[in-house]
Design a protein around this motif. Structure first.
Motif, PDB file in Angstrom:
ATOM      1  N   GLN A   1       1.048 -12.248 -14.127  1.00  0.00           N
ATOM      2  CA  GLN A   1       3.144 -11.670 -14.297  1.00  0.00           C
ATOM      3  C   GLN A   1       2.092  -9.941 -13.163  1.00  0.00           C
ATOM      4  O   GLN A   1       1.849  -9.380 -13.803  1.00  0.00           O
ATOM      5  CB  GLN A   1       3.693 -11.959 -15.596  1.00  0.00           C
ATOM      6  N   ALA A   2       3.282 -10.334 -11.855  1.00  0.00           N
ATOM      7  CA  ALA A   2       2.976  -9.624 -11.407  1.00  0.00           C
ATOM      8  C   ALA A   2       4.652  -8.129 -11.123  1.00  0.00           C
ATOM      9  O   ALA A   2       5.257  -8.423 -11.282  1.00  0.00           O
ATOM     10  CB  ALA A   2       3.032  -9.954  -9.760  1.00  0.00           C
ATOM     11  N   SER A   3       4.375  -7.167 -10.759  1.00  0.00           N
ATOM     12  CA  SER A   3       5.121  -6.297 -11.182  1.00  0.00           C
ATOM     13  C   SER A   3       5.555  -5.510 -10.669  1.00  0.00           C
ATOM     14  O   SER A   3       4.307  -4.804  -9.950  1.00  0.00           O
ATOM     15  CB  SER A   3       5.678  -6.010 -12.949  1.00  0.00           C
ATOM     16  N   GLY A   4       6.315  -4.095  -9.931  1.00  0.00           N
ATOM     17  CA  GLY A   4       6.229  -2.812  -9.490  1.00  0.00           C
ATOM     18  C   GLY A   4       6.748  -2.662  -8.091  1.00  0.00           C
ATOM     19  O   GLY A   4       6.723  -1.600  -7.325  1.00  0.00           O
TER      20      GLY A   4
ATOM     21  N   MET B   1      -0.726   1.276  -3.915  1.00  0.00           N
ATOM     22  CA  MET B   1      -0.101   1.308  -1.836  1.00  0.00           C
ATOM     23  C   MET B   1       0.110   3.078  -1.548  1.00  0.00           C
ATOM     24  O   MET B   1       1.606   3.457  -1.444  1.00  0.00           O
ATOM     25  CB  MET B   1       1.237   0.384  -1.721  1.00  0.00           C
ATOM     26  N   ASN B   2      -0.505   3.846  -0.674  1.00  0.00           N
ATOM     27  CA  ASN B   2       0.614   4.931   0.090  1.00  0.00           C
ATOM     28  C   ASN B   2       0.378   4.904   0.981  1.00  0.00           C
ATOM     29  O   ASN B   2      -0.093   3.426   1.866  1.00  0.00           O
ATOM     30  CB  ASN B   2      -1.197   5.598  -0.144  1.00  0.00           C
ATOM     31  N   THR B   3       1.550   5.373   2.065  1.00  0.00           N
ATOM     32  CA  THR B   3       1.815   5.557   3.255  1.00  0.00           C
ATOM     33  C   THR B   3       1.861   4.332   3.497  1.00  0.00           C
ATOM     34  O   THR B   3       1.488   4.292   4.475  1.00  0.00           O
ATOM     35  CB  THR B   3       0.324   6.337   4.100  1.00  0.00           C
ATOM     36  N   LEU B   4       3.112   3.718   3.171  1.00  0.00           N
ATOM     37  CA  LEU B   4       3.237   2.035   3.581  1.00  0.00           C
ATOM     38  C   LEU B   4       4.229   2.370   4.796  1.00  0.00           C
ATOM     39  O   LEU B   4       4.751   3.675   5.110  1.00  0.00           O
ATOM     40  CB  LEU B   4       3.879   1.607   2.476  1.00  0.00           C
ATOM     41  N   LYS B   5       4.366   1.261   5.571  1.00  0.00           N
ATOM     42  CA  LYS B   5       4.869   1.063   6.665  1.00  0.00           C
ATOM     43  C   LYS B   5       5.990  -0.077   6.638  1.00  0.00           C
ATOM     44  O   LYS B   5       5.439  -1.164   5.398  1.00  0.00           O
ATOM     45  CB  LYS B   5       3.473   0.922   7.461  1.00  0.00           C
TER      46      LYS B   5
ATOM     47  N   LEU C   1       4.312   2.531  -3.604  1.00  0.00           N
ATOM     48  CA  LEU C   1       3.920   1.899  -5.034  1.00  0.00           C
ATOM     49  C   LEU C   1       2.967   1.843  -6.043  1.00  0.00           C
ATOM     50  O   LEU C   1       2.078   1.221  -5.119  1.00  0.00           O
ATOM     51  CB  LEU C   1       5.141   0.374  -4.666  1.00  0.00           C
ATOM     52  N   ARG C   2       2.706   1.279  -7.376  1.00  0.00           N
ATOM     53  CA  ARG C   2       1.793   0.645  -7.716  1.00  0.00           C
ATOM     54  C   ARG C   2       2.386  -0.508  -8.080  1.00  0.00           C
ATOM     55  O   ARG C   2       4.042  -0.472  -9.595  1.00  0.00           O
ATOM     56  CB  ARG C   2       1.635   1.333  -8.915  1.00  0.00           C
ATOM     57  N   LEU C   3       1.508  -2.027  -7.811  1.00  0.00           N
ATOM     58  CA  LEU C   3       2.316  -2.585  -7.630  1.00  0.00           C
ATOM     59  C   LEU C   3       1.036  -3.031  -9.228  1.00  0.00           C
ATOM     60  O   LEU C   3      -0.014  -2.345  -9.519  1.00  0.00           O
ATOM     61  CB  LEU C   3       1.618  -3.998  -6.972  1.00  0.00           C
TER      62      LEU C   3
END
Length: 126
Positions: free
Chosen positions: A4-7, A84-88, A17-19
């Protein structure tokens, strides 16, 4: 194994974001775990993988996310994470988690994974 993926969610460029990927049905301690993603109109692509503990929890990353994303796992919680940092904007995609027991050398090959989560949508606005 059920995953189950979330985030996922909507975030501005430069944000984070953190998944999470929670496993059930059996322990994933002896599985390699990975994240893949699929953007609209594109094929599914490898993002990151983390080996089972016996392999020293080695990690691999796609060149496009190196230095920005970090994969980890907590076997006690049967859960994997993707920070996930510095998202594009080009990171916009549905992110899928998966597990496998094949040799680590094939960790970037989606066809080698035997169980998949349902996906969580990440949208990065410019």
């Amino acid at each position: 194994v059920q995953l189950q993926a979330s985030g996922g969610g909507l975030v501005q460029a430069g944000g984070s974001l953190r998944l999470s990927c929670a496993a059930s049905g059996r322990t994933v301690r002896d599985f390699h775990m990975a994240w893949f993603r699929q953007a609209p109109g594109k094929e599914r692509e490898f993002v990151a993988a983390i080996s089972r503990s016996a392999y020293g929890r080695s990690t691999r990353y796609a060149d496009s996310v190196k230095g920005r994303f970090s994969i980890s796992r907590d076997n006690a919680k049967n859960t994997m994470y993707l920070q996930m940092n510095t998202l594009k904007p080009e990171d916009t995609a549905v992110y899928y988690c998966a597990v496998t027991q094949i040799v680590w050398a094939y960790a970037e090959s989606s066809e080698r994974y035997t169980s998949w989560g349902q996906g969580t949508l990440v949208t990065v606005s410019s």
